[in-house]
Scaffold this motif. Sequence first.
Motif, PDB file in Angstrom:
ATOM      1  N   UNK A  76      73.226  70.132  10.729  1.00 18.98           N
ATOM      2  CA  UNK A  76      74.453  70.932  10.745  1.00 18.98           C
ATOM      3  C   UNK A  76      74.970  71.332  12.121  1.00 18.98           C
ATOM      4  N   UNK A  77      74.084  71.392  13.137  1.00 22.38           N
ATOM      5  CA  UNK A  77      74.503  71.875  14.460  1.00 22.38           C
ATOM      6  C   UNK A  77      74.619  70.704  15.426  1.00 22.38           C
ATOM      7  N   UNK A  78      75.748  70.539  16.091  1.00 23.75           N
ATOM      8  CA  UNK A  78      76.974  71.368  16.040  1.00 23.75           C
ATOM      9  C   UNK A  78      78.062  70.773  15.143  1.00 23.75           C
ATOM     10  N   UNK A  79      77.723  69.720  14.362  1.00 20.33           N
ATOM     11  CA  UNK A  79      78.751  69.017  13.592  1.00 20.33           C
ATOM     12  C   UNK A  79      79.446  69.918  12.570  1.00 20.33           C
ATOM     13  N   UNK A  80      78.671  70.769  11.877  1.00 21.51           N
ATOM     14  CA  UNK A  80      79.225  71.608  10.811  1.00 21.51           C
ATOM     15  C   UNK A  80      79.352  73.070  11.221  1.00 21.51           C
ATOM     16  N   UNK A  81      78.408  73.549  12.001  1.00 26.39           N
ATOM     17  CA  UNK A  81      78.444  74.942  12.469  1.00 26.39           C
ATOM     18  C   UNK A  81      78.144  74.970  13.963  1.00 26.39           C
ATOM     19  N   UNK A  82      78.732  75.922  14.715  1.00 22.96           N
ATOM     20  CA  UNK A  82      78.587  75.929  16.178  1.00 22.96           C
ATOM     21  C   UNK A  82      77.201  76.346  16.661  1.00 22.96           C
ATOM     22  N   UNK A  83      76.477  77.085  15.860  1.00 20.31           N
ATOM     23  CA  UNK A  83      75.124  77.538  16.207  1.00 20.31           C
ATOM     24  C   UNK A  83      74.425  77.902  14.908  1.00 20.31           C
ATOM     25  N   UNK A  84      73.114  78.126  14.955  1.00 15.74           N
ATOM     26  CA  UNK A  84      72.403  78.521  13.743  1.00 15.74           C
ATOM     27  C   UNK A  84      71.439  79.660  14.044  1.00 15.74           C
ATOM     28  N   UNK A  85      71.482  80.715  13.219  1.00 20.40           N
ATOM     29  CA  UNK A  85      70.569  81.829  13.349  1.00 20.40           C
ATOM     30  C   UNK A  85      69.422  81.694  12.357  1.00 20.40           C
ATOM     31  N   UNK A  86      68.266  82.175  12.717  1.00 18.51           N
ATOM     32  CA  UNK A  86      67.097  82.112  11.836  1.00 18.51           C
ATOM     33  C   UNK A  86      67.278  83.049  10.642  1.00 18.51           C
ATOM     34  N   UNK A  87      66.480  82.816   9.600  1.00 25.21           N
ATOM     35  CA  UNK A  87      66.685  83.532   8.339  1.00 25.21           C
ATOM     36  C   UNK A  87      65.571  84.515   7.973  1.00 25.21           C
ATOM     37  N   UNK A  88      64.409  84.444   8.633  1.00 32.69           N
ATOM     38  CA  UNK A  88      63.222  85.115   8.084  1.00 32.69           C
ATOM     39  C   UNK A  88      63.276  86.639   8.155  1.00 32.69           C
ATOM     40  N   UNK A  89      63.994  87.220   9.116  1.00 43.45           N
ATOM     41  CA  UNK A  89      64.093  88.681   9.217  1.00 43.45           C
ATOM     42  C   UNK A  89      65.282  89.145   8.384  1.00 43.45           C
ATOM     43  N   UNK A  90      65.047  89.807   7.239  1.00 47.54           N
ATOM     44  CA  UNK A  90      66.168  90.188   6.371  1.00 47.54           C
ATOM     45  C   UNK A  90      67.115  91.198   6.996  1.00 47.54           C
ATOM     46  N   UNK A  91      66.589  92.117   7.806  1.00 50.56           N
ATOM     47  CA  UNK A  91      67.459  93.127   8.416  1.00 50.56           C
ATOM     48  C   UNK A  91      68.442  92.473   9.389  1.00 50.56           C
ATOM     49  N   UNK A  92      67.943  91.544  10.185  1.00 54.16           N
ATOM     50  CA  UNK A  92      68.815  90.832  11.136  1.00 54.16           C
ATOM     51  C   UNK A  92      69.841  89.973  10.404  1.00 54.16           C
ATOM     52  N   UNK A  93      69.409  89.210   9.396  1.00 55.19           N
ATOM     53  CA  UNK A  93      70.333  88.298   8.720  1.00 55.19           C
ATOM     54  C   UNK A  93      71.406  89.062   7.951  1.00 55.19           C
ATOM     55  N   UNK A  94      71.045  90.183   7.330  1.00 56.78           N
ATOM     56  CA  UNK A  94      72.037  90.994   6.616  1.00 56.78           C
ATOM     57  C   UNK A  94      73.055  91.576   7.600  1.00 56.78           C
TER      58      UNK A  94
END
Length: 520
Positions: free
Chosen positions: A294-312
């Motif tokens: 997906x990066x960078x073709x579909x989205x400009x960057x990607x954030x990790x998912x494992x920390x729920x507080x950060x992702x929310x």
Amino acid sequence: MADTMRGVYTNLTEIRRNVFSNVAKIAYDMKEDDEKTTRRKIRDLPYEIIPGDVATYRESVFLERAIVEQRIRLAMGLPLQGVDKRESLTDGLADASVPETYYEPPLVNVIKFACNACADNTYRVTDACQGCLAHPCREICPKGAISFKDKKAYIDQEKCIHCGMCFNTCPYHAIQHQVRPCADACGMHAIGSDEHGRAQIDYEKCVSCGQCLINCPFGAIADKSQIFQVIQAINRGDEVIAEVAPAFVGQFGGKGNVDKLRQAFTMLGFSGMEEVAVGADLCTVQEAEDFMEEVPEKIPFMGTSCCPAWSVMAKTEFPQYAECISMALTPMTLTARLLRQQHPNAKIVFVGPCSAKKLEAMRKSVRSEVDFVLTFEEMMGMMKARGIDEYTKLEGEGSSDFEVASADGRGFAVAGGVANAVVNAIKVMDPEREVNVVNAEGLENCRKMMKDAVKGKYPGYLLEGMACPGGCVAGAGTLQSINKTAAAVKRYSKKSPHANATENTFRDKIPSLEREEDGK
């Protein structure tokens, strides 16, 4: 804000852990006790934790016990008592005694009469003021809020706009910026004041990171626990399996002997225990594959998912870039789904450092897999209740259904560990690909990282966000100092026979887990 109290055993620490261990003991005793005996034990508990008739911590022993009563209720998963009406400590006990009970929001609660009503965002002159001739604080103040009385600076709080210019210009550093500790620790700016100046949480903003819990020196903020419900499931004879987060190393003593810890869990009544680091390996592979696709073709960057507080936080405050946060299932969920494949009727308990995981487990797509969430501190309460004060003395019996997790999977617990694991996996899958990484610790810094990413500062980057400064080892439910735990996790990681997540044969199970998600 620096977490200045972490790793320091205080009076507050002792009270909090006494509540957990005693509530756990009462819950275990319920297997033999009748309801009348249980209610009596609960009513007697505040007097056991706060004995005598002389106050030790507050202005009155009655206030001390009232606060402990509220903590007992929260530890049982019950709501706070209303202070404006007659209510018993044991009200709601029948509801709390059902294993299937899941607490009602809010998760994080302010015990109002425990709050010190601390001043927030005020500037005050200290005794260090020399009444100097230049008076730079007075001259720079844009609102004329500073005058001199008895050769000392004085700030008129009615005129002060809290700009901090006087604070920055005083040559003696005699002006203090006073902030409420809980609000200062909250990266979501979710804590304000009620009409009496006491802390008040804006639940529309709160992501339950738990930093306020551990930074309030008056112990006025606490979250609800599921100790009571987990033990009811154990008492009932259910198959109860624990999945333990990578930050467990050194939390309960020792240097990461999993077999000894597994035996301790068996003594507590659990049917088994597995490492969430296996799920971290699966999460790593998912995120690595998503990044390459997906990066960078579909989205400009990607954030990790494992920390729920950060992702929310990222998805809520930057909704137009929500798709840039990885949709990979978290290690907690992936591990639970692996367990569910082999133990379809088991109660699955996530044990870790994080209060935000309690909210993650309430999501409809996750609830059916993770039944309960306990912090390390709550688990220590269970150990103490059963007399397991030092599990390192055990023989180390028990077995695992899983393959040993990789060093990178175990390293998820430390800041930078998630991104490192994903980068290493990508190097195996596509050796020619270069991956740039930026990571942030603490929600304030995570927000700044997202703002910079949105502005185009991190094109094609992998962003690692951790709500707790230091990573999961700094979670609200940990027992040890951050540096000590981080060092223990790194030592334990090196013992794995697998270097990175791609070496774990359980990665072959990812498609089946994804299909299961699609079918829900």
